[in-house]
Structure formats: C-alpha cells, structure tokens
Design a protein around this motif. Sequence first.
Motif, PDB file in Angstrom:
ATOM      1  N   VAL A  89      26.071  44.569  55.359  1.00  0.00           N
ATOM      2  CA  VAL A  89      26.703  45.872  55.493  1.00  0.00           C
ATOM      3  C   VAL A  89      25.823  46.852  56.249  1.00  0.00           C
ATOM      4  O   VAL A  89      26.313  47.678  57.011  1.00  0.00           O
ATOM      5  CB  VAL A  89      27.070  46.438  54.101  1.00  0.00           C
ATOM      6  CG1 VAL A  89      27.704  47.806  54.213  1.00  0.00           C
ATOM      7  CG2 VAL A  89      28.007  45.480  53.372  1.00  0.00           C
ATOM      8  N   VAL A  90      24.534  46.777  56.043  1.00  0.00           N
ATOM      9  CA  VAL A  90      23.618  47.673  56.757  1.00  0.00           C
ATOM     10  C   VAL A  90      22.668  46.852  57.617  1.00  0.00           C
ATOM     11  O   VAL A  90      22.292  45.747  57.270  1.00  0.00           O
ATOM     12  CB  VAL A  90      22.816  48.590  55.797  1.00  0.00           C
ATOM     13  CG1 VAL A  90      23.722  49.568  55.107  1.00  0.00           C
ATOM     14  CG2 VAL A  90      22.034  47.788  54.791  1.00  0.00           C
ATOM     15  N   PRO A 101      10.612  50.038  54.634  1.00  0.00           N
ATOM     16  CA  PRO A 101       9.658  49.619  53.599  1.00  0.00           C
ATOM     17  C   PRO A 101       9.907  50.251  52.225  1.00  0.00           C
ATOM     18  O   PRO A 101       9.550  49.672  51.199  1.00  0.00           O
ATOM     19  CB  PRO A 101       8.300  50.056  54.156  1.00  0.00           C
ATOM     20  CG  PRO A 101       8.491  50.155  55.629  1.00  0.00           C
ATOM     21  CD  PRO A 101       9.918  50.596  55.815  1.00  0.00           C
ATOM     22  N   ALA A 102      10.535  51.419  52.181  1.00  0.00           N
ATOM     23  CA  ALA A 102      10.745  52.104  50.907  1.00  0.00           C
ATOM     24  C   ALA A 102      12.215  52.241  50.533  1.00  0.00           C
ATOM     25  O   ALA A 102      12.545  52.809  49.498  1.00  0.00           O
ATOM     26  CB  ALA A 102      10.107  53.491  50.967  1.00  0.00           C
ATOM     27  N   CYS A 103      13.096  51.717  51.346  1.00  0.00           N
ATOM     28  CA  CYS A 103      14.540  51.918  51.153  1.00  0.00           C
ATOM     29  C   CYS A 103      15.139  50.890  50.198  1.00  0.00           C
ATOM     30  O   CYS A 103      14.821  49.706  50.245  1.00  0.00           O
ATOM     31  CB  CYS A 103      15.240  51.842  52.504  1.00  0.00           C
ATOM     32  SG  CYS A 103      17.008  52.182  52.394  1.00  0.00           S
ATOM     33  N   LYS A 104      16.030  51.357  49.367  1.00  0.00           N
ATOM     34  CA  LYS A 104      16.729  50.476  48.431  1.00  0.00           C
ATOM     35  C   LYS A 104      18.180  50.235  48.853  1.00  0.00           C
ATOM     36  O   LYS A 104      18.892  49.479  48.211  1.00  0.00           O
ATOM     37  CB  LYS A 104      16.693  51.078  47.029  1.00  0.00           C
ATOM     38  CG  LYS A 104      15.298  51.123  46.448  1.00  0.00           C
ATOM     39  CD  LYS A 104      15.324  51.644  45.037  1.00  0.00           C
ATOM     40  CE  LYS A 104      13.905  51.654  44.484  1.00  0.00           C
ATOM     41  NZ  LYS A 104      13.895  52.022  43.084  1.00  0.00           N
ATOM     42  N   LEU A 105      18.600  50.900  49.914  1.00  0.00           N
ATOM     43  CA  LEU A 105      19.999  50.811  50.349  1.00  0.00           C
ATOM     44  C   LEU A 105      20.426  49.381  50.647  1.00  0.00           C
ATOM     45  O   LEU A 105      21.493  48.941  50.201  1.00  0.00           O
ATOM     46  CB  LEU A 105      20.231  51.699  51.579  1.00  0.00           C
ATOM     47  CG  LEU A 105      21.663  51.723  52.115  1.00  0.00           C
ATOM     48  CD1 LEU A 105      22.626  52.267  51.060  1.00  0.00           C
ATOM     49  CD2 LEU A 105      21.728  52.563  53.382  1.00  0.00           C
ATOM     50  N   LYS A 106      19.605  48.623  51.368  1.00  0.00           N
ATOM     51  CA  LYS A 106      19.970  47.255  51.745  1.00  0.00           C
ATOM     52  C   LYS A 106      20.230  46.401  50.494  1.00  0.00           C
ATOM     53  O   LYS A 106      21.206  45.664  50.431  1.00  0.00           O
ATOM     54  CB  LYS A 106      18.876  46.625  52.604  1.00  0.00           C
ATOM     55  CG  LYS A 106      19.245  45.243  53.106  1.00  0.00           C
ATOM     56  CD  LYS A 106      18.203  44.701  54.057  1.00  0.00           C
ATOM     57  CE  LYS A 106      18.626  43.349  54.580  1.00  0.00           C
ATOM     58  NZ  LYS A 106      17.692  42.817  55.559  1.00  0.00           N
ATOM     59  N   GLY A 107      19.373  46.524  49.488  1.00  0.00           N
ATOM     60  CA  GLY A 107      19.542  45.753  48.255  1.00  0.00           C
ATOM     61  C   GLY A 107      20.802  46.137  47.490  1.00  0.00           C
ATOM     62  O   GLY A 107      21.519  45.278  46.970  1.00  0.00           O
ATOM     63  N   ILE A 108      21.087  47.430  47.447  1.00  0.00           N
ATOM     64  CA  ILE A 108      22.286  47.911  46.747  1.00  0.00           C
ATOM     65  C   ILE A 108      23.538  47.433  47.486  1.00  0.00           C
ATOM     66  O   ILE A 108      24.506  46.981  46.863  1.00  0.00           O
ATOM     67  CB  ILE A 108      22.253  49.443  46.605  1.00  0.00           C
ATOM     68  CG1 ILE A 108      21.135  49.842  45.630  1.00  0.00           C
ATOM     69  CG2 ILE A 108      23.605  49.983  46.151  1.00  0.00           C
ATOM     70  CD1 ILE A 108      20.829  51.328  45.619  1.00  0.00           C
ATOM     71  N   MET A 109      23.516  47.514  48.802  1.00  0.00           N
ATOM     72  CA  MET A 109      24.662  47.050  49.590  1.00  0.00           C
ATOM     73  C   MET A 109      24.847  45.538  49.463  1.00  0.00           C
ATOM     74  O   MET A 109      25.978  45.056  49.421  1.00  0.00           O
ATOM     75  CB  MET A 109      24.507  47.452  51.052  1.00  0.00           C
ATOM     76  CG  MET A 109      24.650  48.929  51.280  1.00  0.00           C
ATOM     77  SD  MET A 109      26.290  49.480  50.730  1.00  0.00           S
ATOM     78  CE  MET A 109      26.160  51.211  51.058  1.00  0.00           C
ATOM     79  N   ALA A 110      23.762  44.795  49.393  1.00  0.00           N
ATOM     80  CA  ALA A 110      23.862  43.347  49.198  1.00  0.00           C
ATOM     81  C   ALA A 110      24.491  43.043  47.836  1.00  0.00           C
ATOM     82  O   ALA A 110      25.322  42.131  47.709  1.00  0.00           O
ATOM     83  CB  ALA A 110      22.486  42.699  49.317  1.00  0.00           C
ATOM     84  N   GLU A 111      24.118  43.806  46.828  1.00  0.00           N
ATOM     85  CA  GLU A 111      24.703  43.633  45.489  1.00  0.00           C
ATOM     86  C   GLU A 111      26.203  43.955  45.510  1.00  0.00           C
ATOM     87  O   GLU A 111      27.012  43.233  44.921  1.00  0.00           O
ATOM     88  CB  GLU A 111      23.977  44.546  44.500  1.00  0.00           C
ATOM     89  CG  GLU A 111      24.430  44.400  43.067  1.00  0.00           C
ATOM     90  CD  GLU A 111      23.683  45.329  42.123  1.00  0.00           C
ATOM     91  OE1 GLU A 111      24.251  45.625  41.052  1.00  0.00           O
ATOM     92  OE2 GLU A 111      22.561  45.765  42.436  1.00  0.00           O
TER      93      GLU A 111
END
Length: 148
Positions: A89-90, A101-111
């Motif tokens: 998604v991102v 390095p500090a972003c959590k967006l990719k992990g949340i979008m993967a979830e």
Amino acid sequence: MQLTRYTDYGLRTLIYLALLPAGQKASIDEISLTYDISRNNVNKIVHQLGKAEIIQTQRGKGGGISLAKPAEKLNLADLVLLLENSMQVVECVTPLCRIQPACKLKGIMAEATQAFVNTLNNYHLSDLVAKEESKLVAILEIDRTTTL
C-alpha cells in the motif's frame, strides 16, 4: 486500499464466466463489449488466467473461454493476489522516504492489507454470483439458452 483496474476487470471477466451454463464458452470480444473494456485488456487478463489454469481457452471453431474449475473452488484472495501486481500500500523506497527508519506506517498498512486478504479468503467466486445470478444474467444480457 484500491485494487487496480486490471484486477477489477479480471474479476468481472470471471464473474461473466461463472454465470455461463456448463459447457458454454465466451469470447474475448463478448466480454470486452459487455463491460466496455478494451479487447487488449481482456486479452491480457485471459492470457494470465489461462496460464494460471483458472480458465480454459480454446482457439478455433467451437473455441472460447470458460472456467477451468467450478466457481466454488476459486478463492477470491487467491484471485486478487494473482491479478494484483503488488499488495504493497505504501512505497518507502522509490523515492526513498526520509522517515523510513522511524516510521510505523508501512507495518500498519501491511497489517491492514493482511486483514483485507484474510477477509477475501472467506469468499469464493461463487459468492459473487449467488442469490443475484438471475439479475446479473439479465443485466449482462447473457444468453443461457445456447451452447457454443
């Protein structure tokens, strides 16, 4: 999340084929005209679905396209994953995202994407036409009285 047009058209093609009576085949032109999709797009979709053994294609007289498996056996998650080029998604690499390095967006979008795929896992192509079959056949003007 939004699916690509390619996936949308692929699912529409499969819905069309699922509505055909057993033994009846459709043509690329028929699907293209029905959905007002370019023949070239339908051809690409049919080629990919044929290579994946989702549909059968036969050239020549009496030829056409049909499902290779019953609609009940075609899982929506599998179909979407086949047709989508990427479920990412991102995009963090091109261009390189400075906050990666500090972003959590990719992990949340993967979830979230995994939850989307898990939901699709509960459905099959047959679920897209069940209970609405006669309406869909009428809307798409599918002739169910003849076989090719």
